[in-house]
Enzyme design. Structure first.
Site, PDB file in Angstrom:
ATOM      1  N   LYS A  89       0.831  -1.210   0.000  1.00 62.04           N
ATOM      2  CA  LYS A  89       0.000   0.000   0.000  1.00 62.04           C
ATOM      3  C   LYS A  89       0.868   1.263   0.000  1.00 62.04           C
ATOM      4  CE  LYS A  89      -2.227  -0.958   3.865  1.00 62.04           C
ATOM      5  NZ  LYS A  89      -1.548  -2.216   4.248  1.00 62.04           N
ATOM      6  N   ARG A 147      -9.352   0.937   9.102  1.00 63.59           N
ATOM      7  CA  ARG A 147      -8.921  -0.433   9.401  1.00 63.59           C
ATOM      8  C   ARG A 147      -9.966  -1.187  10.208  1.00 63.59           C
ATOM      9  NH1 ARG A 147      -2.992   0.607   9.126  1.00 63.59           N
ATOM     10  NH2 ARG A 147      -1.811  -1.277   9.498  1.00 63.59           N
ATOM     11  N   ARG A 160      11.840  -5.762   3.884  1.00 63.57           N
ATOM     12  CA  ARG A 160      11.704  -4.325   4.151  1.00 63.57           C
ATOM     13  C   ARG A 160      12.608  -3.914   5.311  1.00 63.57           C
ATOM     14  NH1 ARG A 160       5.756  -1.934   4.648  1.00 63.57           N
ATOM     15  NH2 ARG A 160       5.652  -2.679   6.774  1.00 63.57           N
ATOM     16  N   ARG A 192      11.557  -0.512  11.551  1.00 66.80           N
ATOM     17  CA  ARG A 192      10.311  -0.477  12.334  1.00 66.80           C
ATOM     18  C   ARG A 192      10.301  -1.613  13.335  1.00 66.80           C
ATOM     19  NH1 ARG A 192       5.261   0.239   8.336  1.00 66.80           N
ATOM     20  NH2 ARG A 192       4.318  -0.812  10.107  1.00 66.80           N
ATOM     21  N   ARG A 223      -0.088  -8.606  13.584  1.00 66.88           N
ATOM     22  CA  ARG A 223      -0.639  -7.592  12.666  1.00 66.88           C
ATOM     23  C   ARG A 223      -1.563  -8.250  11.648  1.00 66.88           C
ATOM     24  NH1 ARG A 223       4.620  -4.956  10.522  1.00 66.88           N
ATOM     25  NH2 ARG A 223       3.266  -3.593   9.332  1.00 66.88           N
TER      26      ARG A 223
HETATM   27  P1  AMP Z   1       1.102   0.652   9.215  1.00 65.76           P
HETATM   28  O1  AMP Z   1       2.281   1.552   9.021  1.00 65.76           O
HETATM   29  O2  AMP Z   1      -0.080   1.056   8.401  1.00 65.76           O
HETATM   30  O3  AMP Z   1       1.444  -0.801   9.042  1.00 65.76           O
HETATM   31  O4  AMP Z   1       0.654   0.827  10.750  1.00 65.76           O
HETATM   32  C1  AMP Z   1       1.522   0.513  11.796  1.00 65.76           C
HETATM   33  C2  AMP Z   1       0.725   0.371  13.086  1.00 65.76           C
HETATM   34  O5  AMP Z   1       0.082   1.609  13.393  1.00 65.76           O
HETATM   35  C3  AMP Z   1      -0.401  -0.653  13.056  1.00 65.76           C
HETATM   36  O6  AMP Z   1       0.054  -1.973  13.317  1.00 65.76           O
HETATM   37  C4  AMP Z   1      -1.294  -0.126  14.158  1.00 65.76           C
HETATM   38  O7  AMP Z   1      -0.771  -0.412  15.445  1.00 65.76           O
HETATM   39  C5  AMP Z   1      -1.203   1.380  13.954  1.00 65.76           C
HETATM   40  N1  AMP Z   1      -2.218   1.869  12.997  1.00 65.76           N
HETATM   41  C6  AMP Z   1      -1.986   2.433  11.777  1.00 65.76           C
HETATM   42  N2  AMP Z   1      -3.128   2.768  11.192  1.00 65.76           N
HETATM   43  C7  AMP Z   1      -4.128   2.417  12.053  1.00 65.76           C
HETATM   44  C8  AMP Z   1      -5.539   2.477  12.000  1.00 65.76           C
HETATM   45  N3  AMP Z   1      -6.190   2.978  10.938  1.00 65.76           N
HETATM   46  N4  AMP Z   1      -6.235   2.011  13.073  1.00 65.76           N
HETATM   47  C9  AMP Z   1      -5.612   1.518  14.154  1.00 65.76           C
HETATM   48  N5  AMP Z   1      -4.286   1.396  14.265  1.00 65.76           N
HETATM   49  C10 AMP Z   1      -3.538   1.848  13.214  1.00 65.76           C
END
Ligand code: AMP
Length: 202
Positions: A13, A88, A127, A139, A150
């Protein structure tokens, strides 16, 4: 243009969102990036989100909805935006609908990146290795153990959005296992088809 990129962690994404930013000149709104920035800055939101993110779980709907509502009012979002990693949950999907309705705007489309789970752990590990090699911070949640959590969160809470948007006729599914350029081309094809449908409907 306002679109949502939907798909499990590691589906690509973020990579595709960056390409859309370059091509269409609209910003990528990644709630993950915004939350990581809050953690880095040590804000109240960051303090509350850190442990949850490190565990691979989802941050509360109230926190992310508030962050997005504030962000879409920034001037650079006037021509549109790409929501990456948001919504999400079904609560977030309802929230985004209300947010847009309150502002008299609508979503153009929801693009789902369809991927094979088994390939995802490999992508995440890659990554992390690439970030490390480039001297960038790795990360904390990009490791196989947290990744499993996740992915579980994705299937429990996010995957139901596929049905939600399918029922609204806004869902477009793209093969996320193709090469990066091929995925970009498929997304662009979806966007042009959506633009034509919108013109035809007027
Ligand atoms: P991402 O970078 O999109 O993989 O997000 C990393 C982490 O941020 C996720 O595993 C969640 O802990 C938190 N996170 C990001 N976006 C959301 C969302 N829309 N709702 C809840 N938690 C989020």
């Amino acid at each position: 243009m306002r679109l949502i990129l939907l798909g499990p962690p590691g589906a690509g994404k973020g990579t595709q969102a960056q390409r859309l930013v370059e091509k269409h000149g609209i910003p990528q709104l990644s709630t993950g990036d915004m939350l990581r920035a809050a953690v880095q800055a040590g804000t109240e939101v960051g303090k509350r989100a850190k442990a949850v993110m490190d565990a691979g779980e989802l941050v509360s709907d109230a926190i992310v909805n508030a962050i997005v509502a504030e962000r879409i009012d920034q001037p650079d979002c006037a021509r549109g935006f790409i929501l990456d990693g948001y919504p999400r949950t079904l609560v977030q999907a309802d929230a985004v609908e209300s947010m847009l309705a309150e502002r008299g705007i609508a979503l153009d489309t929801v693009v789902e990146l369809v991927v094979d789970d088994k390939a995802l752990v490999g992508r995440i590990v890659k990554r992390a290795e690439e970030a490390k090699a480039a001297g960038q911070p790795v990360r904390k949640d990009d490791n196989p153990a947290v990744f499993e959590e996740r992915l579980r969160e994705y299937y429990k809470k996010t995957a139901p959005l596929i049905g939600y948007y399918y029922a609204k006729r806004t869902l477009k599914s793209v093969d996320g296992m193709a090469g990066i350029d091929a995925v970009t081309a498929e997304i662009e094809a979806v966007l042009s088809a959506t633009a034509k449908e919108t013109v035809a409907a007027k």
